[in-house]
Design a protein around this motif. Sequence first.
Motif, mmCIF file in Angstrom:
data_model
loop_
_atom_site.group_PDB
_atom_site.id
_atom_site.type_symbol
_atom_site.label_atom_id
_atom_site.label_comp_id
_atom_site.label_asym_id
_atom_site.label_seq_id
_atom_site.Cartn_x
_atom_site.Cartn_y
_atom_site.Cartn_z
ATOM 1 N N ALA A 1 0.816 -1.218 0.000
ATOM 2 C CA ALA A 1 0.000 0.000 0.000
ATOM 3 C C ALA A 1 0.848 1.266 0.000
ATOM 4 O O ALA A 1 0.321 2.374 -0.075
ATOM 5 C CB ALA A 1 -0.935 0.012 1.210
ATOM 6 N N HIS B 1 2.015 0.379 -4.033
ATOM 7 C CA HIS B 1 0.694 0.439 -4.674
ATOM 8 C C HIS B 1 0.823 0.575 -6.191
ATOM 9 O O HIS B 1 -0.085 0.194 -6.929
ATOM 10 C CB HIS B 1 -0.164 1.549 -4.058
ATOM 11 C CG HIS B 1 0.043 2.913 -4.627
ATOM 12 N ND1 HIS B 1 1.197 3.642 -4.432
ATOM 13 C CD2 HIS B 1 -0.752 3.687 -5.416
ATOM 14 C CE1 HIS B 1 1.083 4.808 -5.051
ATOM 15 N NE2 HIS B 1 -0.083 4.854 -5.656
ATOM 16 N N LYS C 1 -6.105 -1.793 4.992
ATOM 17 C CA LYS C 1 -5.746 -1.393 3.623
ATOM 18 C C LYS C 1 -6.080 -2.480 2.603
ATOM 19 O O LYS C 1 -5.796 -2.324 1.412
ATOM 20 C CB LYS C 1 -4.252 -1.068 3.554
ATOM 21 C CG LYS C 1 -3.836 0.067 4.491
ATOM 22 C CD LYS C 1 -2.322 0.284 4.494
ATOM 23 C CE LYS C 1 -1.929 1.378 5.486
ATOM 24 N NZ LYS C 1 -0.455 1.506 5.604
ATOM 25 N N HIS D 1 -2.219 10.225 -0.893
ATOM 26 C CA HIS D 1 -2.604 10.163 0.514
ATOM 27 C C HIS D 1 -2.970 11.557 1.016
ATOM 28 O O HIS D 1 -3.995 11.752 1.658
ATOM 29 C CB HIS D 1 -1.441 9.596 1.331
ATOM 30 C CG HIS D 1 -1.740 9.444 2.787
ATOM 31 N ND1 HIS D 1 -2.328 8.317 3.293
ATOM 32 C CD2 HIS D 1 -1.540 10.281 3.852
ATOM 33 C CE1 HIS D 1 -2.473 8.453 4.615
ATOM 34 N NE2 HIS D 1 -2.006 9.641 4.971
ATOM 35 N N VAL E 1 -0.894 5.737 2.829
ATOM 36 C CA VAL E 1 -1.399 4.888 1.752
ATOM 37 C C VAL E 1 -1.173 5.647 0.451
ATOM 38 O O VAL E 1 -1.772 6.698 0.237
ATOM 39 C CB VAL E 1 -2.903 4.590 1.939
ATOM 40 C CG1 VAL E 1 -3.444 3.814 0.739
ATOM 41 C CG2 VAL E 1 -3.128 3.815 3.223
#
Lengths: 321, 321
Positions: B162, B167, B188, B291, B312
């Motif tokens: 994440a 990601h 997550k 984020h 994240v």
Amino acid sequence: MSTSSVAHMRAIQQQAWGGPEELRWVSVERPVPLPTEVLVRVVAAGVNPVDVFTREGRAYMRALSLPHIPGWDVSGIVEAVGYGVTRFQVGDAVFGMPWFPRQAGAYAEYVTAPARHFALKPASLSHVEAAALPLAGLTAWEMLQEIAHVGRGQRVLINAGAGGVGHLAVQIAKSLGAWVIATARSEKHAFMRELGADEVHDYTQADPAEVFKNIDVVIELVGGETCLRLLRTLRPGGLLISAQAAWAPQLFTEAERLNVRASGYLVEPNGHGLDELARLIEAGRLKPHIHQTFPLSQAREAQALIAGGRTVGKIVLTGES
Amino acid sequence: MSTSSVAHMRAIQQQAWGGPEELRWVSVERPVPLPTEVLVRVVAAGVNPVDVFTREGRAYMRALSLPHIPGWDVSGIVEAVGYGVTRFQVGDAVFGMPWFPRQAGAYAEYVTAPARHFALKPASLSHVEAAALPLAGLTAWEMLQEIAHVGRGQRVLINAGAGGVGHLAVQIAKSLGAWVIATARSEKHAFMRELGADEVHDYTQADPAEVFKNIDVVIELVGGETCLRLLRTLRPGGLLISAQAAWAPQLFTEAERLNVRASGYLVEPNGHGLDELARLIEAGRLKPHIHQTFPLSQAREAQALIAGGRTVGKIVLTGES
């Protein structure tokens, strides 16, 4: 042998901008690869006209600082890799163009640069041939492929087709399927034909700007008045790309007046482009021609020869080791 | 407004290595593009964990000199081009990763770098999203594509799926046809599934090294003991690539003992790679997740947040203009 813990190497270095006498054969500290860099033992180093402009401190090369180790073309062996490098391993044979147009460093026993400034040397090329390729080959490839997007059947005129960039541009343009017209003195015409030129023209006999019309792309490697006149060979909307962009302001005004396009161009390090050149080499569609080699310690003589402008293909320095 | 002929700009600068208090919001000279470089007006600048390591003067970033303007991720508008640049024109929207891991400069109103450190910004991304992409996206793309050559059906484990790199790695691995296993805290997991992860695992509940076996490629983004343990998930001959290569010496010994392969990796500027990322974006297969954003002048707060390690996706600074 040094008694300190710092390793040394032999290199050509200049302390001041000026004539060939500024190139000195000295001992300096061996560079250490930073993260993402490789240390390459130089087997051969290519010589380019821009090396001479740089030595003289001309124009756009003034961003460099002194002392300066010249040389942007290299072929050699990876001696050490810095933190995080996966592209090569110690012992790999590589060729590349470190740092152009900033710090140079190839006229030396060792040079460091980011791994992406290099590619694996094609096995079919000697180190001398591979050292002749990066700066001139990337210039030709990027002009023809990336900027002009030359395609099958396009009429491409290459000005100074027998020179360092020119003789590679002829071969790359042919590999892209173009109809290639190269200018060169008559004694070089057989060489031009061997490389695949479809038409050759002796510019000392007649002005190419008067002879050729309806050209799609001009690869212009001479500069000055010649560059400006060649705009007249282009079809409407055709493109002239000059590696001698000091002419840029007048070039752009004149191009607009004639309803054609013009662009100056300066090459950058480009690992992907080097990989593409290696692919052409391996496919047998590209081969650098070596005019003459000199030992690294005779860089003055090599630069004097290239400054004369009458060479066919490339001049290369060979390492002492 | 300055009365001298030298233009100025606002930037975050540090005079010493240390804590967030070393990041100062100052006025400095605006850089001028050298040959082959572009001057980019910064609309957004990405923040990366390496920015924090650098601020602290850790390990491999010591090659940098002070004063230092941080920031290697940028999206903005080409304001001027240096001699010989054809890749972009004034006014183009571009994104890139200037100079990593050497001089940085993106935490500023303007930054210069070679044209090949940038690519055209995909129209479907905002500047904030594009600034989140270069360093993390190139890291993920180069690890998966260039180093591991991940192909259809391969089992890829992404440690910290994440995070900034993670990601993007999940999405790129999926686009390559891999079976993707991502580790992340339970809260997550929905996000991981949305990005395409085939399996998600909460590393706080059980050690992934005990749960997963027969993995082809581990993308390791955490370092330390976790990195060493994950070697045990690999099939014989499988490959772990770590972006936290400070563990390298032990990592290689342990990999050899287990009959698997390991590699540290540090990203380099790579215009071709940026073009490939843009292609994935335009194909709808990749999108950076933001984020939080902060104004450029609040770089201290942004770095404090990323140093906490619980974000994240990416943190991005936005220009003042």
